[in-house]
Design a protein around this motif. Structure first.
Motif, PDB file in Angstrom:
ATOM      1  N   ILE A 195       0.718  -1.127   0.032  1.00  0.00           N
ATOM      2  CA  ILE A 195       0.037  -0.175   0.058  1.00  0.00           C
ATOM      3  C   ILE A 195       0.782   1.208  -0.080  1.00  0.00           C
ATOM      4  O   ILE A 195       0.790   2.126  -0.822  1.00  0.00           O
ATOM      5  N   LEU A 196       1.688   1.354   0.916  1.00  0.00           N
ATOM      6  CA  LEU A 196       2.836   2.594   1.025  1.00  0.00           C
ATOM      7  C   LEU A 196       3.724   2.563  -0.497  1.00  0.00           C
ATOM      8  O   LEU A 196       3.881   3.875  -0.867  1.00  0.00           O
ATOM      9  N   ALA A 197       3.949   1.546  -1.027  1.00  0.00           N
ATOM     10  CA  ALA A 197       4.695   1.654  -2.084  1.00  0.00           C
ATOM     11  C   ALA A 197       3.589   2.298  -3.226  1.00  0.00           C
ATOM     12  O   ALA A 197       4.189   2.894  -4.307  1.00  0.00           O
ATOM     13  N   CYS A 198       2.480   1.993  -3.269  1.00  0.00           N
ATOM     14  CA  CYS A 198       1.468   2.391  -4.107  1.00  0.00           C
ATOM     15  C   CYS A 198       0.661   3.591  -3.933  1.00  0.00           C
ATOM     16  O   CYS A 198      -0.276   3.858  -4.423  1.00  0.00           O
ATOM     17  N   TYR A 199       1.233   4.525  -2.875  1.00  0.00           N
ATOM     18  CA  TYR A 199       0.708   5.467  -2.219  1.00  0.00           C
ATOM     19  C   TYR A 199       0.246   6.758  -3.344  1.00  0.00           C
ATOM     20  O   TYR A 199      -0.806   7.032  -3.452  1.00  0.00           O
ATOM     21  N   LYS A 200       1.232   6.862  -4.369  1.00  0.00           N
ATOM     22  CA  LYS A 200       0.849   7.788  -5.412  1.00  0.00           C
ATOM     23  C   LYS A 200      -0.157   7.249  -6.206  1.00  0.00           C
ATOM     24  O   LYS A 200      -0.973   8.329  -6.737  1.00  0.00           O
ATOM     25  N   GLN A 201      -0.190   6.250  -6.467  1.00  0.00           N
ATOM     26  CA  GLN A 201      -1.502   5.787  -7.377  1.00  0.00           C
ATOM     27  C   GLN A 201      -2.632   5.851  -6.891  1.00  0.00           C
ATOM     28  O   GLN A 201      -3.757   6.165  -7.231  1.00  0.00           O
ATOM     29  N   ILE A 202      -2.794   5.640  -5.319  1.00  0.00           N
ATOM     30  CA  ILE A 202      -3.980   5.988  -4.602  1.00  0.00           C
ATOM     31  C   ILE A 202      -4.583   7.288  -4.516  1.00  0.00           C
ATOM     32  O   ILE A 202      -5.689   7.748  -4.271  1.00  0.00           O
ATOM     33  N   MET A 203      -3.618   8.266  -4.524  1.00  0.00           N
ATOM     34  CA  MET A 203      -3.923   9.647  -4.555  1.00  0.00           C
ATOM     35  C   MET A 203      -3.998  10.218  -5.820  1.00  0.00           C
ATOM     36  O   MET A 203      -4.874  11.151  -6.241  1.00  0.00           O
ATOM     37  N   ALA A 204      -4.179   9.417  -7.025  1.00  0.00           N
ATOM     38  CA  ALA A 204      -4.436   9.694  -8.244  1.00  0.00           C
ATOM     39  C   ALA A 204      -5.975   9.840  -8.472  1.00  0.00           C
ATOM     40  O   ALA A 204      -6.690   9.312  -7.858  1.00  0.00           O
ATOM     41  N   ALA A 205      -6.168  10.497  -9.724  1.00  0.00           N
ATOM     42  CA  ALA A 205      -7.526  10.847 -10.152  1.00  0.00           C
ATOM     43  C   ALA A 205      -7.958   9.465 -11.066  1.00  0.00           C
ATOM     44  O   ALA A 205      -7.105   8.727 -11.239  1.00  0.00           O
ATOM     45  N   PRO A 206      -9.270   9.278 -11.235  1.00  0.00           N
ATOM     46  CA  PRO A 206      -9.571   8.307 -12.169  1.00  0.00           C
ATOM     47  C   PRO A 206      -8.938   8.315 -13.403  1.00  0.00           C
ATOM     48  O   PRO A 206      -8.638   9.730 -14.098  1.00  0.00           O
ATOM     49  N   MET A 207      -8.652   7.303 -14.193  1.00  0.00           N
ATOM     50  CA  MET A 207      -7.909   7.178 -15.250  1.00  0.00           C
ATOM     51  C   MET A 207      -8.791   7.045 -16.558  1.00  0.00           C
ATOM     52  O   MET A 207      -8.255   7.218 -17.595  1.00  0.00           O
ATOM     53  N   ALA A 208     -10.008   6.368 -16.512  1.00  0.00           N
ATOM     54  CA  ALA A 208     -10.846   6.211 -17.734  1.00  0.00           C
ATOM     55  C   ALA A 208     -11.325   7.401 -18.337  1.00  0.00           C
ATOM     56  O   ALA A 208     -11.307   8.770 -17.613  1.00  0.00           O
ATOM     57  N   ASP A 209     -11.576   7.517 -19.697  1.00  0.00           N
ATOM     58  CA  ASP A 209     -11.787   8.477 -20.243  1.00  0.00           C
ATOM     59  C   ASP A 209     -13.259   8.832 -20.593  1.00  0.00           C
ATOM     60  O   ASP A 209     -13.610   9.682 -21.184  1.00  0.00           O
ATOM     61  N   GLY A 210     -14.066   7.613 -20.051  1.00  0.00           N
ATOM     62  CA  GLY A 210     -15.596   7.827 -20.387  1.00  0.00           C
ATOM     63  C   GLY A 210     -16.310   8.723 -19.344  1.00  0.00           C
ATOM     64  O   GLY A 210     -15.710   9.701 -18.780  1.00  0.00           O
ATOM     65  N   VAL A 211     -17.755   8.879 -19.594  1.00  0.00           N
ATOM     66  CA  VAL A 211     -18.508   9.781 -18.841  1.00  0.00           C
ATOM     67  C   VAL A 211     -19.616   8.761 -18.288  1.00  0.00           C
ATOM     68  O   VAL A 211     -20.028   7.834 -19.095  1.00  0.00           O
ATOM     69  N   TYR A 212     -20.091   8.997 -17.000  1.00  0.00           N
ATOM     70  CA  TYR A 212     -21.088   8.325 -16.753  1.00  0.00           C
ATOM     71  C   TYR A 212     -22.290   9.088 -16.197  1.00  0.00           C
ATOM     72  O   TYR A 212     -22.253  10.207 -15.505  1.00  0.00           O
ATOM     73  N   GLU A 213     -23.362   8.760 -16.930  1.00  0.00           N
ATOM     74  CA  GLU A 213     -24.485   9.652 -17.137  1.00  0.00           C
ATOM     75  C   GLU A 213     -25.590   9.178 -16.247  1.00  0.00           C
ATOM     76  O   GLU A 213     -26.789   9.829 -16.262  1.00  0.00           O
ATOM     77  N   GLY A 214     -25.550   8.039 -15.544  1.00  0.00           N
ATOM     78  CA  GLY A 214     -26.402   7.661 -14.690  1.00  0.00           C
ATOM     79  C   GLY A 214     -26.644   8.426 -13.271  1.00  0.00           C
ATOM     80  O   GLY A 214     -25.794   9.241 -13.086  1.00  0.00           O
ATOM     81  N   PRO A 215     -27.346   8.091 -12.529  1.00  0.00           N
ATOM     82  CA  PRO A 215     -27.895   8.867 -11.142  1.00  0.00           C
ATOM     83  C   PRO A 215     -26.522   8.709 -10.155  1.00  0.00           C
ATOM     84  O   PRO A 215     -25.983   7.689 -10.043  1.00  0.00           O
ATOM     85  N   THR A 216     -25.894   9.794  -9.772  1.00  0.00           N
ATOM     86  CA  THR A 216     -24.874   9.939  -8.996  1.00  0.00           C
ATOM     87  C   THR A 216     -25.173  10.815  -7.892  1.00  0.00           C
ATOM     88  O   THR A 216     -25.600  11.725  -7.976  1.00  0.00           O
ATOM     89  N   LEU A 217     -24.436  10.379  -6.766  1.00  0.00           N
ATOM     90  CA  LEU A 217     -24.932  11.097  -5.483  1.00  0.00           C
ATOM     91  C   LEU A 217     -23.371  11.267  -4.839  1.00  0.00           C
ATOM     92  O   LEU A 217     -22.775  10.093  -4.400  1.00  0.00           O
ATOM     93  N   PHE A 218     -22.866  12.593  -4.750  1.00  0.00           N
ATOM     94  CA  PHE A 218     -21.962  12.718  -3.825  1.00  0.00           C
ATOM     95  C   PHE A 218     -22.241  13.279  -2.397  1.00  0.00           C
ATOM     96  O   PHE A 218     -23.042  13.922  -2.260  1.00  0.00           O
ATOM     97  N   ILE A 219     -21.723  12.556  -1.297  1.00  0.00           N
ATOM     98  CA  ILE A 219     -22.018  12.721  -0.128  1.00  0.00           C
ATOM     99  C   ILE A 219     -20.819  13.430   0.648  1.00  0.00           C
ATOM    100  O   ILE A 219     -19.655  12.615   0.890  1.00  0.00           O
ATOM    101  N   ARG A 220     -20.735  14.498   1.046  1.00  0.00           N
ATOM    102  CA  ARG A 220     -19.731  15.206   1.874  1.00  0.00           C
ATOM    103  C   ARG A 220     -19.979  15.339   3.441  1.00  0.00           C
ATOM    104  O   ARG A 220     -21.132  15.773   3.596  1.00  0.00           O
ATOM    105  N   GLY A 221     -18.733  15.248   4.024  1.00  0.00           N
ATOM    106  CA  GLY A 221     -18.870  15.490   5.399  1.00  0.00           C
ATOM    107  C   GLY A 221     -18.775  17.103   5.585  1.00  0.00           C
ATOM    108  O   GLY A 221     -17.582  17.517   5.169  1.00  0.00           O
ATOM    109  N   GLY A 222     -19.691  17.588   6.554  1.00  0.00           N
ATOM    110  CA  GLY A 222     -19.636  18.940   6.523  1.00  0.00           C
ATOM    111  C   GLY A 222     -18.288  19.617   7.070  1.00  0.00           C
ATOM    112  O   GLY A 222     -17.963  20.693   7.026  1.00  0.00           O
ATOM    113  N   ASN A 223     -17.504  18.828   7.995  1.00  0.00           N
ATOM    114  CA  ASN A 223     -16.267  19.208   8.510  1.00  0.00           C
ATOM    115  C   ASN A 223     -15.021  18.812   7.507  1.00  0.00           C
ATOM    116  O   ASN A 223     -13.725  18.981   8.063  1.00  0.00           O
ATOM    117  N   SER A 224     -15.254  18.191   6.511  1.00  0.00           N
ATOM    118  CA  SER A 224     -14.167  17.568   5.885  1.00  0.00           C
ATOM    119  C   SER A 224     -13.914  18.422   4.658  1.00  0.00           C
ATOM    120  O   SER A 224     -14.816  19.220   4.214  1.00  0.00           O
TER     121      SER A 224
END
Length: 259
Positions: free
Chosen positions: A180-209
């Protein structure tokens, strides 16, 4: 790419399939409170992601690979389509799978993470994990004392210690710490796929985060044009653990189509 790994999982409940994906240093049981509250209405699949829990250890953790693991799990279980719910790292895996294979995803819930690259921010945890030799400690209290030299928050230490299991008179890490520690840079990365997901999506944020910020809105809309955002007040990044009833209620309402 490394080979796809066969993920360990537990399945509870009956109904439409819902796949839960935990965050970094977690395991399937990390989202146990969510599973318990949603299992009456859904067939909940709690996954141990690669290098975590009882799933295989590997030397690579790109999101394309981890999403492929989940898709292969769905294939093995005969799940043509499923609801996805992921927290933090698991949320990025869920997003990657939705972008990679949108027809496999009925809808998507992402808990307190955005589709962006994050700056490293686990230095104290990394130091603590590298310092602790699990084979050399004789009790969890002793292990906690080592971790406390680097990590002040008791809850964070307790969370990490859920990965410590007895072994030959001492302990061992169940998760693949070095991998895990060796792969930390991969884990911090953004998604890699080029597509778009047009289905229903919900992001839930912690108010203090601060994991989901207003500056992330463009990236969210680019990948997930039908995304909504809900904020759970007075919680941080571990929103599902801090207010489990409210978190599960928000998820259930969305999954039921009542957003």
């Amino acid at each position: 790419m490394t080979e796809i790994v066969k993920l360990n999982a537990s399945v509870k409940g009956e109904g439409p399939p819902l796949i839960l994906m935990h965050g970094l240093f977690g395991a399937g049981d990390t989202l146990g409170g969510v599973r318990r509250r949603l299992a009456p209405d859904y067939e909940v699949h709690s996954l141990d992601l690669r290098n975590h829990g009882d799933s295989p250890h590997t030397d690579s953790m790109s999101y394309l690979e981890m999403a492929a693991d989940v898709r292969a799990y769905m294939d093995g279980e005969g799940l043509e389509q499923a609801h996805l719910l992921g927290h933090s790292m698991g949320g990025k895996i869920a997003m990657e799978l939705a972008l990679m294979a949108p027809h496999r995803v009925a809808d998507l819930i992402v808990a307190d993470i955005a589709p962006v690259t994050y700056e490293p921010h686990h230095d104290a945890i990394q130091q603590a994990l590298e310092t602790l030799d699990p084979a050399a400690v004789r009790s969890r209290r002793e292990a906690d004392a080592v971790l406390s030299q680097y990590i002040a928050e008791k809850g964070v230490r307790q969370f990490l210690l859920t990965n410590l299991i007895p072994a030959q008179g001492g302990f061992r890490w169940q998760m693949n710490v070095s991998g895990i520690l060796a792969c930390y840079k991969q884990i911090m990365a953004a998604p890699m796929a080029d597509g778009v997901y047009e289905g229903p999506t919900l992001f839930i944020r912690g108010g203090n985060s601060d994991y989901i910020q207003s500056s992330h809105q463009d990236a969210v809309q680019r990948y997930f044009p039908n995304a909504d955002l809900k904020v759970i007040p007075e919680v941080g990044h571990w929103l599902h653990a801090e207010k489990p009833e409210l978190f599960a209620r928000v998820c259930h309402r969305f999954l039921a189509g009542a957003t």
